[in-house]
Design a protein around this motif. Structure first.
Motif, mmCIF file in Angstrom:
data_model
loop_
_atom_site.group_PDB
_atom_site.id
_atom_site.type_symbol
_atom_site.label_atom_id
_atom_site.label_comp_id
_atom_site.label_asym_id
_atom_site.label_seq_id
_atom_site.Cartn_x
_atom_site.Cartn_y
_atom_site.Cartn_z
ATOM 1 N N ALA A 89 13.712 3.910 -7.876
ATOM 2 C CA ALA A 89 14.031 5.017 -6.970
ATOM 3 C C ALA A 89 13.726 6.357 -7.622
ATOM 4 C CB ALA A 89 15.496 4.953 -6.554
ATOM 5 N N HIS A 90 14.091 6.496 -8.886
ATOM 6 C CA HIS A 90 13.810 7.746 -9.597
ATOM 7 C C HIS A 90 12.304 7.972 -9.741
ATOM 8 C CE1 HIS A 90 18.044 7.807 -11.517
ATOM 9 N NE2 HIS A 90 18.004 8.463 -10.374
ATOM 10 N N LEU A 91 11.553 6.917 -10.027
ATOM 11 C CA LEU A 91 10.101 7.036 -10.137
ATOM 12 C C LEU A 91 9.511 7.516 -8.813
ATOM 13 C CD1 LEU A 91 7.475 6.707 -11.714
ATOM 14 C CD2 LEU A 91 7.468 4.294 -11.027
ATOM 15 N N GLY A 92 9.957 6.945 -7.720
ATOM 16 C CA GLY A 92 9.473 7.365 -6.405
ATOM 17 C C GLY A 92 9.775 8.822 -6.108
ATOM 18 N N LEU A 93 10.964 9.281 -6.478
ATOM 19 C CA LEU A 93 11.319 10.690 -6.275
ATOM 20 C C LEU A 93 10.425 11.606 -7.100
ATOM 21 C CD1 LEU A 93 15.209 10.415 -6.311
ATOM 22 C CD2 LEU A 93 13.787 11.100 -4.380
ATOM 23 N N ILE A 94 10.192 11.235 -8.353
ATOM 24 C CA ILE A 94 9.332 12.039 -9.218
ATOM 25 C C ILE A 94 7.909 12.049 -8.683
ATOM 26 C CG2 ILE A 94 8.356 12.232 -11.539
ATOM 27 C CD1 ILE A 94 11.004 10.876 -12.530
ATOM 28 N N GLN A 95 7.398 10.890 -8.307
ATOM 29 C CA GLN A 95 6.037 10.797 -7.779
ATOM 30 C C GLN A 95 5.877 11.655 -6.524
ATOM 31 O OE1 GLN A 95 5.881 6.518 -7.433
ATOM 32 N NE2 GLN A 95 4.579 6.334 -9.249
ATOM 33 N N GLY A 96 6.820 11.546 -5.623
ATOM 34 C CA GLY A 96 6.757 12.317 -4.381
ATOM 35 C C GLY A 96 6.828 13.810 -4.623
ATOM 36 N N THR A 97 7.676 14.219 -5.533
ATOM 37 C CA THR A 97 7.808 15.645 -5.846
ATOM 38 C C THR A 97 6.522 16.185 -6.459
ATOM 39 O OG1 THR A 97 10.199 15.432 -6.163
ATOM 40 C CG2 THR A 97 9.126 17.356 -7.161
ATOM 41 N N LEU A 98 5.978 15.472 -7.442
ATOM 42 C CA LEU A 98 4.746 15.933 -8.094
ATOM 43 C C LEU A 98 3.589 15.994 -7.101
ATOM 44 C CD1 LEU A 98 5.005 14.038 -11.499
ATOM 45 C CD2 LEU A 98 5.422 16.472 -11.070
ATOM 46 N N GLU A 99 3.511 15.005 -6.223
ATOM 47 C CA GLU A 99 2.453 15.005 -5.209
ATOM 48 C C GLU A 99 2.630 16.175 -4.244
ATOM 49 O OE1 GLU A 99 1.062 12.221 -1.517
ATOM 50 O OE2 GLU A 99 1.665 11.203 -3.365
ATOM 51 N N ARG A 100 3.856 16.398 -3.839
ATOM 52 C CA ARG A 100 4.160 17.461 -2.866
ATOM 53 C C ARG A 100 3.807 18.840 -3.395
ATOM 54 N NH1 ARG A 100 5.122 18.718 2.395
ATOM 55 N NH2 ARG A 100 6.698 20.304 2.559
ATOM 56 N N ILE A 101 4.038 19.070 -4.698
ATOM 57 C CA ILE A 101 3.749 20.385 -5.263
ATOM 58 C C ILE A 101 2.301 20.508 -5.742
ATOM 59 C CG2 ILE A 101 6.157 20.801 -5.889
ATOM 60 C CD1 ILE A 101 5.334 20.280 -8.838
ATOM 61 N N GLY A 102 1.540 19.428 -5.595
ATOM 62 C CA GLY A 102 0.138 19.467 -5.981
ATOM 63 C C GLY A 102 -0.076 19.490 -7.483
ATOM 64 N N ALA A 103 0.817 18.849 -8.229
ATOM 65 C CA ALA A 103 0.712 18.821 -9.689
ATOM 66 C C ALA A 103 -0.569 18.105 -10.117
ATOM 67 C CB ALA A 103 1.932 18.111 -10.286
ATOM 68 N N PRO A 104 -1.148 18.510 -11.240
ATOM 69 C CA PRO A 104 -2.365 17.873 -11.723
ATOM 70 C C PRO A 104 -2.098 16.560 -12.456
ATOM 71 C CG PRO A 104 -1.755 19.648 -13.178
ATOM 72 C CD PRO A 104 -0.790 19.674 -12.016
ATOM 73 N N PHE A 105 -0.855 16.119 -12.442
ATOM 74 C CA PHE A 105 -0.477 14.869 -13.097
ATOM 75 C C PHE A 105 0.438 14.080 -12.179
ATOM 76 C CE2 PHE A 105 1.853 18.559 -14.601
ATOM 77 C CZ PHE A 105 3.146 18.258 -14.241
ATOM 78 N N ALA A 106 0.613 12.807 -12.489
ATOM 79 C CA ALA A 106 1.444 11.917 -11.685
ATOM 80 C C ALA A 106 2.318 11.081 -12.607
ATOM 81 C CB ALA A 106 0.559 11.000 -10.843
ATOM 82 N N ALA A 107 3.482 10.704 -12.134
ATOM 83 C CA ALA A 107 4.355 9.804 -12.889
ATOM 84 C C ALA A 107 3.840 8.379 -12.700
ATOM 85 C CB ALA A 107 5.797 9.921 -12.402
#
Length: 69
Positions: free
Chosen positions: A29-47
């Motif tokens: 669940a935590h991984l999914g939250l981190i992944q979604g947040t990074l994707e949403r903000i357009g981060a150049p990296f992913a969890a």
């Protein structure tokens, strides 16, 4: 060694007791939250994964380059 890899440390998990017994659920669940947040903000990296309890009360999220659409 991967120059594009990094980690992010987390401490004081509010679900620690449950995570000890069912890390696949809590950490997933935590991984999914981190992944979604990074994707949403357009981060150049992913969890890519969570590494639970690398030290007592401390977990790591492994990060790598974001995949391009």
């Amino acid at each position: 060694e991967d120059d594009d890899a990094a980690t992010m440390a987390f401490a004081h998990c509010p679900f620690r007791e449950l995570a000890i017994e069912r890390s696949e659920i809590v950490c997933g669940a935590h991984l999914g939250l981190i992944q979604g947040t990074l994707e949403r903000i357009g981060a150049p990296f992913a969890a890519t994964r969570i590494v639970p309890f690398v030290e007592p009360g401390r977990c790591l999220a492994e990060l790598g380059p974001a995949s391009t659409p």
